[in-house]
Design an enzyme around this catalytic site. Sequence first.
Site, PDB file in Angstrom:
ATOM      1  N   CYS A 101      73.621  52.764  24.689  1.00 25.16           N
ATOM      2  CA  CYS A 101      73.772  51.719  25.710  1.00 25.16           C
ATOM      3  C   CYS A 101      75.069  51.892  26.500  1.00 25.16           C
ATOM      4  O   CYS A 101      75.210  52.830  27.261  1.00 25.16           O
ATOM      5  CB  CYS A 101      73.640  50.331  25.071  1.00 25.16           C
ATOM      6  N   HIS A 208      68.590  50.496  22.345  1.00 24.79           N
ATOM      7  CA  HIS A 208      69.301  50.275  21.080  1.00 24.79           C
ATOM      8  C   HIS A 208      68.432  50.702  19.902  1.00 24.79           C
ATOM      9  O   HIS A 208      67.844  49.852  19.216  1.00 24.79           O
ATOM     10  CB  HIS A 208      69.692  48.796  20.943  1.00 24.79           C
ATOM     11  N   GLU A 210      69.275  51.524  17.040  1.00 26.30           N
ATOM     12  CA  GLU A 210      69.796  51.053  15.744  1.00 26.30           C
ATOM     13  C   GLU A 210      69.154  49.740  15.300  1.00 26.30           C
ATOM     14  O   GLU A 210      69.176  49.402  14.113  1.00 26.30           O
ATOM     15  CB  GLU A 210      71.333  50.910  15.806  1.00 26.30           C
TER      16      GLU A 210
END
Length: 244
Positions: A101, A208, A210
């Site tokens: 990001c 994202h 994660e």
Amino acid sequence: MQTPTIGIARPRNMERLPDYETSIRRAGGNVVVVDVHRDELATAFNALDGLLLTGGADVDPELYGERQQRTVHPAKRRRDLFEIAIARLAVERDVPLFAICRGAQVLNVALGGNLVQDIPTEIESALPHKIEEPLAEFAHEVNVADGSLLRRSMNDMLSNRGCRVNSRHRQAVKRLGRDLVVSARAPDGVIEAIEHTGARFCLGVQWHPENFWHTGEFHLLFEAFVAACQERPTRRLIQRPTVN
Ligand code: MN
């Protein structure tokens, strides 16, 4: 084989840290948090086998030579400069870098690129790219470039064109920095991933990954990153600056 140590740039919102940490650990890496307010650049860099740049506020447009638009919320100058410097070091020393990001935007600016400051006003017929909650909600598709590191890393998890991603950004990469290429775009043309052509592993993604550790959609991406960190033959130490 030794477990590689991966530095995570301290995110502004510490509640977001566990998803980054868990994603790296599940892929077989150790984690240290690299903190601009605590660590000297050389000390931080020399301890790492790989670097993960995280999400956060906007890169100050002054750092890519533009005037700040109304919608921009710049990060602390110190964080911008620290992350730009450590990203350049990682590229110069070919230390694996995974930039997420804001991190992808930092990487692009570090190598001389610039950013779309406000997608809704600058991109015609843009899709919604700023969907805050839930964190692991799919927002749009990305088309992944053939032959890219991103495609090789994601392998079987991709369909012909690409995959679905979450999206929590108002900005995006515009003019590419030195030796960077686009590895994924959204259907509206917004650049969603970039990579460095000369590096073993240097990848920036606008989404994202994660946030998906519990369902595993991007596990292969973190595995590929940690594997690249493990391959690193010797630490590429830099000297602490000397004062004369
Ligand atoms: Mn997006």
